[in-house]
Design a protein around this motif. Structure first.
Motif, PDB file in Angstrom:
ATOM      1  N   LEU A  95       0.769  -1.145  -0.046  1.00  0.00           N
ATOM      2  CA  LEU A  95      -0.005   0.078  -0.119  1.00  0.00           C
ATOM      3  C   LEU A  95       1.031   1.432  -0.051  1.00  0.00           C
ATOM      4  N   PRO A 142      -6.373   0.600  -2.059  1.00  0.00           N
ATOM      5  CA  PRO A 142      -6.642  -0.820  -1.827  1.00  0.00           C
ATOM      6  C   PRO A 142      -7.477  -1.342  -3.266  1.00  0.00           C
ATOM      7  N   THR A 154       2.628  -0.799   6.770  1.00  0.00           N
ATOM      8  CA  THR A 154       1.382   0.084   6.967  1.00  0.00           C
ATOM      9  C   THR A 154       0.482  -0.189   8.147  1.00  0.00           C
ATOM     10  N   SER A 155      -0.399   0.410   8.447  1.00  0.00           N
ATOM     11  CA  SER A 155      -1.317   0.451   9.452  1.00  0.00           C
ATOM     12  C   SER A 155      -2.687  -0.470   9.011  1.00  0.00           C
ATOM     13  N   ASP A 156      -2.780  -0.450   7.704  1.00  0.00           N
ATOM     14  CA  ASP A 156      -4.009  -0.938   7.039  1.00  0.00           C
ATOM     15  C   ASP A 156      -4.071  -2.289   6.794  1.00  0.00           C
ATOM     16  N   SER A 157      -3.811  -3.232   7.791  1.00  0.00           N
ATOM     17  CA  SER A 157      -3.904  -4.665   7.799  1.00  0.00           C
ATOM     18  C   SER A 157      -5.022  -5.282   7.200  1.00  0.00           C
ATOM     19  N   SER A 210      -7.040  -4.046   4.902  1.00  0.00           N
ATOM     20  CA  SER A 210      -7.275  -4.145   3.424  1.00  0.00           C
ATOM     21  C   SER A 210      -6.505  -5.138   2.671  1.00  0.00           C
TER      22      SER A 210
END
Length: 409
Positions: free
Chosen positions: A282, A288, A320-323, A325
């Motif tokens: 990402l 995403p 990244t913090s968006d696991s 997605s």
């Protein structure tokens, strides 16, 4: 023997403990999510229900666990085993303690054992401290886990922060004196108002001692190590049938790796040397939906029957913090792969495994042979049939993903 019910707090943990029970001689069914009433357990000695409650809100984790406990009781399970990871990972508030409290409250139990020790995976407990290999849990790679960082190896202290009840320790000298000594210590702890008995265990024999001492408890807690020892105490009259295995469907394999554990990162690096690979990042593609489109296009372009690798696994400085997605994309790719004719999916990571299993609508599997200890192939007899290898992030030898994708033992 009566049916043994086991509730796991994530999907790879469910596969791990199902493999341990099967290895111990019990015919074992593995179900994902809250089960349907119509599941046939006639030929089973044990049933494992894998939930996704490790990082769920505490009220959700308790409610789902107790619903499964009630379902198991209605099918003759007079003993329940709450399975958590051998690294005891959870948030500072739970959910190990709060879920265990709910289970003990439900059946009126006053005490249970707490035993994450699994020596064959390098997890041991000494003086109440959990070790990963030769180092305390708090100094292991688990200290950097993105969801459940473990910065304290003292299990009495960790669990004590998750429950209002007393937590005590059954030390190694007591365990080494045998099952009767452990049983007497548990009785004394119960009399003193201790609800949770953390048990030291360095070897398989230590686990067998704890299992023999705990056979009278209706609720037990631990990792796959104690479950395997418990299976041995319950009798293995079904051992031959437990080893009857369904065939793994023929067809190409896709590896989907979402775990960021050090073990999985090494396995991904090894797999990239042998398999065509596509990385989900990402940072490079922040949208995403676009990231998914590119990965799906790559999968279709390379879907010529050979094994492939798609991964979001990354080192701490690359994450990244968006696991969430990443999990959605990997789950969607699993659906695409099955439509393209892939029949073996190798999935690395508990959260990723849960997302893939749910996306495919898999609710029950037959547990077959292990690719590595605690990592069994699970066959879903659907239309089409699909084999799943659900790997906990920290499990397996460095070449596991490669061997599984290439169909080698």
């Amino acid at each position: 023997m009566s049916l043994l019910g086991c509730i796991a707090d994530d999907y790879t943990g469910g596969a791990d403990v199902a493999a341990a029970l099967r290895r111990g001689g019990l015919r074992t069914a593995l179900l994902f999510g809250r089960p349907e009433t119509a599941v046939d357990l006639t030929d089973c000695d044990a049933v494992v229900v894998a939930l996704k409650t490790r990082t769920a809100p505490a009220t959700t984790a308790i409610a789902e666990t107790l619903q499964v406990r009630s379902w198991m009781a209605g099918r003759g399970a007079d003993r329940v085993y709450f399975k958590y990871c051998s690294t005891f990972d959870s948030t500072p508030q739970g959910n190990i303690g709060v879920v265990a409290d709910g289970l003990l409250d439900a059946d009126g139990s006053r005490l249970t054992v707490v035993c994450p020790s699994t020596p064959d995976q390098g997890r041991t407990v000494h003086n109440g401290h959990l070790f990963v290999g030769d180092v305390p849990l708090s100094e292991s790679p688990m200290r950097d886990h993105p969801l459940t960082p473990m910065t304290d190896s003292d299990l009495v202290r960790v669990l004590g922060a998750q429950t209002p009840h007393r937590v005590g320790l059954v030390g190694l000298p007591v365990v080494r004196r045998g099952a009767d000594a452990v049983r007497s210590e548990l009785a004394a702890m119960r009399h003193r108002g201790v609800r949770y008995a953390v048990t030291d265990a360095l070897t398989e024999e230590d686990l067998r001692t704890v299992a023999r001492a705990a056979t009278g408890l209706t609720t037990l807690t631990g990792a796959a190590g104690l479950a395997h020892a418990l299976a041995g105490t319950l009798g293995a009259e079904a051992s031959a049938k437990a080893r009857d295995t369904p065939e793994i469907p023929a067809g190409p394999a896709l590896v989907l790796a979402g775990s960021c554990s050090r073990t999985t990162l090494e396995q991904v690096d090894r797999a990239r040397e042998h398999l065509p690979a596509h990385r989900l990042d990402l940072r490079a593609v922040p949208d995403p939906e676009r990231l998914h489109e590119l990965a799906d296009d790559w999968l279709r372009e390379h879907g010529d029957g050979g094994p492939l690798l798609v991964y979001s696994s990354a080192r701490p400085e690359e994450r990244t913090s968006d696991s969430a997605s990443y999990e959605r994309i990997l789950a969607a790719l699993a659906r695409s792969a099955v439509q393209l004719g892939y029949r073996r999916l190798v999935v690395a990571g508990g959260e990723t495994s849960g997302a893939v299993v749910n996306a495919l609508g898999v609710t029950a599997v037959a547990v077959t042979g292990e690719a590595d200890r605690g990592v069994p192939w699970c066959v879903h007899d659907g239309d089409p049939p699909v084999a799943l290898l659900l790997k906990s992030g920290n499990f397996g030898r460095p070449d596991l993903l490669t061997r599984a994708a290439q169909g080698r033992s």
